[in-house]
Design an enzyme around this catalytic site. Structure first.
Site, PDB file in Angstrom:
ATOM      1  N   CYS A 108      41.839  26.638  41.210  1.00  0.00           N
ATOM      2  CA  CYS A 108      40.918  27.781  41.283  1.00  0.00           C
ATOM      3  C   CYS A 108      40.019  27.735  42.521  1.00  0.00           C
ATOM      4  O   CYS A 108      39.339  28.714  42.815  1.00  0.00           O
ATOM      5  CB  CYS A 108      40.074  27.864  40.015  1.00  0.00           C
ATOM      6  SG  CYS A 108      41.060  27.964  38.522  1.00  0.00           S
ATOM      7  N   HIS A 233      33.755  31.873  41.631  1.00  0.00           N
ATOM      8  CA  HIS A 233      34.949  31.792  40.791  1.00  0.00           C
ATOM      9  C   HIS A 233      34.591  32.300  39.388  1.00  0.00           C
ATOM     10  O   HIS A 233      33.546  31.959  38.838  1.00  0.00           O
ATOM     11  CB  HIS A 233      35.449  30.351  40.742  1.00  0.00           C
ATOM     12  CG  HIS A 233      36.557  30.143  39.771  1.00  0.00           C
ATOM     13  ND1 HIS A 233      37.643  30.998  39.687  1.00  0.00           N
ATOM     14  CD2 HIS A 233      36.764  29.192  38.824  1.00  0.00           C
ATOM     15  CE1 HIS A 233      38.456  30.571  38.743  1.00  0.00           C
ATOM     16  NE2 HIS A 233      37.947  29.480  38.195  1.00  0.00           N
ATOM     17  N   ASN A 263      39.986  34.673  33.662  1.00  0.00           N
ATOM     18  CA  ASN A 263      40.084  33.685  34.740  1.00  0.00           C
ATOM     19  C   ASN A 263      41.513  33.647  35.272  1.00  0.00           C
ATOM     20  O   ASN A 263      42.399  33.091  34.630  1.00  0.00           O
ATOM     21  CB  ASN A 263      39.677  32.311  34.182  1.00  0.00           C
ATOM     22  CG  ASN A 263      39.867  31.192  35.196  1.00  0.00           C
ATOM     23  OD1 ASN A 263      40.333  31.411  36.310  1.00  0.00           O
ATOM     24  ND2 ASN A 263      39.513  29.988  34.793  1.00  0.00           N
TER      25      ASN A 263
HETATM   26  O1  UT7 Z   1      38.926  27.721  36.153  1.00  0.00           O
HETATM   27  C1  UT7 Z   1      38.499  26.536  35.787  1.00  0.00           C
HETATM   28  C2  UT7 Z   1      38.236  25.941  34.726  1.00  0.00           C
HETATM   29  N1  UT7 Z   1      37.867  26.156  33.404  1.00  0.00           N
HETATM   30  C3  UT7 Z   1      36.571  26.357  33.041  1.00  0.00           C
HETATM   31  O2  UT7 Z   1      35.685  26.507  33.834  1.00  0.00           O
HETATM   32  C4  UT7 Z   1      36.258  26.308  31.582  1.00  0.00           C
HETATM   33  C5  UT7 Z   1      34.974  25.563  31.314  1.00  0.00           C
HETATM   34  N2  UT7 Z   1      34.638  25.514  29.917  1.00  0.00           N
HETATM   35  C6  UT7 Z   1      34.268  26.592  29.191  1.00  0.00           C
HETATM   36  O3  UT7 Z   1      34.231  27.702  29.690  1.00  0.00           O
HETATM   37  C7  UT7 Z   1      33.833  26.376  27.770  1.00  0.00           C
HETATM   38  O4  UT7 Z   1      33.725  24.975  27.516  1.00  0.00           O
HETATM   39  C8  UT7 Z   1      34.750  27.012  26.693  1.00  0.00           C
HETATM   40  C9  UT7 Z   1      34.674  28.544  26.781  1.00  0.00           C
HETATM   41  C10 UT7 Z   1      36.185  26.570  26.896  1.00  0.00           C
HETATM   42  C11 UT7 Z   1      34.266  26.603  25.300  1.00  0.00           C
HETATM   43  O5  UT7 Z   1      32.913  27.010  25.147  1.00  0.00           O
HETATM   44  P1  UT7 Z   1      31.797  25.963  24.675  1.00  0.00           P
HETATM   45  O6  UT7 Z   1      30.536  26.686  24.614  1.00  0.00           O
HETATM   46  O7  UT7 Z   1      31.875  24.760  25.579  1.00  0.00           O
HETATM   47  O8  UT7 Z   1      32.279  25.622  23.222  1.00  0.00           O
HETATM   48  P2  UT7 Z   1      32.468  24.201  22.549  1.00  0.00           P
HETATM   49  O9  UT7 Z   1      33.808  23.655  22.911  1.00  0.00           O
HETATM   50  O10 UT7 Z   1      31.266  23.367  22.803  1.00  0.00           O
HETATM   51  O11 UT7 Z   1      32.474  24.597  21.015  1.00  0.00           O
HETATM   52  C12 UT7 Z   1      31.310  25.106  20.339  1.00  0.00           C
HETATM   53  C13 UT7 Z   1      31.706  25.571  18.969  1.00  0.00           C
HETATM   54  C14 UT7 Z   1      32.543  24.548  18.205  1.00  0.00           C
HETATM   55  O12 UT7 Z   1      32.215  24.672  16.822  1.00  0.00           O
HETATM   56  P3  UT7 Z   1      31.190  23.652  16.098  1.00  0.00           P
HETATM   57  O13 UT7 Z   1      31.792  22.298  16.306  1.00  0.00           O
HETATM   58  O14 UT7 Z   1      29.886  23.828  16.829  1.00  0.00           O
HETATM   59  O15 UT7 Z   1      31.187  24.144  14.692  1.00  0.00           O
HETATM   60  C15 UT7 Z   1      33.954  25.000  18.436  1.00  0.00           C
HETATM   61  O16 UT7 Z   1      34.831  24.580  17.409  1.00  0.00           O
HETATM   62  O17 UT7 Z   1      32.510  26.728  19.043  1.00  0.00           O
HETATM   63  C16 UT7 Z   1      33.794  26.501  18.441  1.00  0.00           C
HETATM   64  N3  UT7 Z   1      34.788  27.168  19.282  1.00  0.00           N
HETATM   65  C17 UT7 Z   1      35.208  28.416  19.058  1.00  0.00           C
HETATM   66  N4  UT7 Z   1      34.897  29.318  18.116  1.00  0.00           N
HETATM   67  C18 UT7 Z   1      35.494  30.532  18.178  1.00  0.00           C
HETATM   68  C19 UT7 Z   1      35.400  26.684  20.382  1.00  0.00           C
HETATM   69  N5  UT7 Z   1      36.218  27.616  20.908  1.00  0.00           N
HETATM   70  C20 UT7 Z   1      36.114  28.703  20.092  1.00  0.00           C
HETATM   71  C21 UT7 Z   1      36.707  29.972  20.125  1.00  0.00           C
HETATM   72  N6  UT7 Z   1      36.362  30.856  19.159  1.00  0.00           N
HETATM   73  N7  UT7 Z   1      37.590  30.346  21.077  1.00  0.00           N
END
Ligand code: UT7
Length: 306
Positions: A108, A233, A263
């Protein structure tokens, strides 16, 4: 010597995939995706080469140039159509180019790596007069459509610029960075889907990118307050907000398309640039910052006087 952008082109697949479509396929919701990423919908369904060809053709049309006017072609992509040859080859043939051509894989950050490379080539003794730089990626074929950690983010798209040599400096400062120790945070083996440690990527990205932006600004002798346009990005709107906060650039200066594109890797910055152009923000003399990051991990920032 410098290089000004004289043409911009974009390409997005017609097929729209909404958050509600994804919620029908996996345990997620429109509300969660919009709040945590800023994405409403994304486009999928075209190969990298088709989007490279369409966006490249549009950029050359805007510049009023034919294939013989292009002296070098760089395709930033991490999703080539085939293993061999590079996707620059089919794009080169379809656009009727006669110049040198190569793929550049910095994920990216690829478009920004390519932007610095194009500028350096133009600046080199007997370097090219005009460079076609395209960022195009089709992430959807590499996406596991049952993995809510990646499927909500990834999409397909292409964006292109034509750079032309000019007699005054335009690239005021830049920074290219990488840390291969983080290579497993975001990866996809041959014939397997992309996996991502989303939370860790988020943290590394915010830290590395804000430092990279500040380094490039410092080298350019430009303060964050002087930035007119930020082309970041488009991975997650919360990452863009965090980068703005850490680097001192007003979030209102950022031009974002993520809500409808998702993305699409090396394509996001030229897509953001096309929006800034359509908004009339890319005025001559404007200070424009581009910054990208991605698998590797790689990151890259440029400070340009438009
Ligand atoms: O291009 C280059 C690279 N990629 C990126 O830049 C991605 C970078 N990372 C992100 O954008 C974020 O980490 C994500 C969008 C992938 C995830 O968001 P987050 O705020 O980091 O969520 P998390 O993994 O910390 O999860 C928080 C909560 C969890 O539930 P509990 O444990 O708090 O109950 C997850 O199980 O949200 C839950 N969760 C979801 N719920 C509904 C994680 N993904 C989802 C989802 N829908 N898609």
């Amino acid at each position: 010597m410098g290089a000004k952008v004289i043409g911009i082109g974009t390409s997005l697949p017609e097929k729209v995939l909404t958050n509600d479509d994804l919620a029908a396929m996996m345990d997620t919701s429109d509300e969660w995706i919009r709040e945590r990423t800023g994405i409403r919908e994304r486009r999928i369904g075209l190969p990298t080469s088709t989007m490279a060809i369409e966006s490249g053709r549009a950029a050359m049309e805007m510049a009023g140039l034919g294939p013989d006017d292009i002296d070098l072609f760089i395709l930033a992509t991490t999703t080539p159509d085939q293993r061999v040859p590079g996707t620059a080859a089919v794009t080169h043939a379809e656009l009727g180019l006669g110049c040198g051509a190569f793929d550049l894989n910095a994920a990216c950050a690829g478009f920004t790596y390519g932007f610095v490379t194009a500028n350096a080539m133009i600046d080199a003794p007997s370097g090219p007069q005009r460079v076609l730089l395209i960022g195009a990626d089709a992430l959807s074929p590499l996406t596991d459509w049952s993995d809510r950690g990646t499927a909500i983010l990834f999409a397909d798209g292409g964006g292109a610029v034509v750079l032309e040599r000019t007699d005054h400096p335009t690239l005021l400062g830049w920074d290219l960075g990488a840390d291969g120790n983080h290579r497993r945070l975001l990866m996809g083996d041959h014939d397997s889907f992309i996996t991502m440690e989303g939370r860790d990527v988020f943290k590394v990205a915010v830290r590395a990118v804000s430092e990279s932006v500040l380094t490039a600004l410092d080298r350019a002798g430009v303060s964050p307050e002087e930035v007119d346009v930020l082309l970041p990005h488009q991975a997650n709107i919360r990452i863009i907000e965090a980068i703005c906060k850490r680097s001192g650039i007003d979030f209102a200066k950022s031009h974002n398309v993520i809500d409808h594109t998702g993305n699409n890797c090396a394509a996001t910055i030229p897509l953001s640039m096309a929006k800034a152009h359509a908004d009339g923000a890319l005025e001559p003399g404007a200070i424009v910052v581009m910054t990208g990051f991605g698998a590797g991990m790689t990151w890259a920032s440029t400070v340009v006087r438009w």
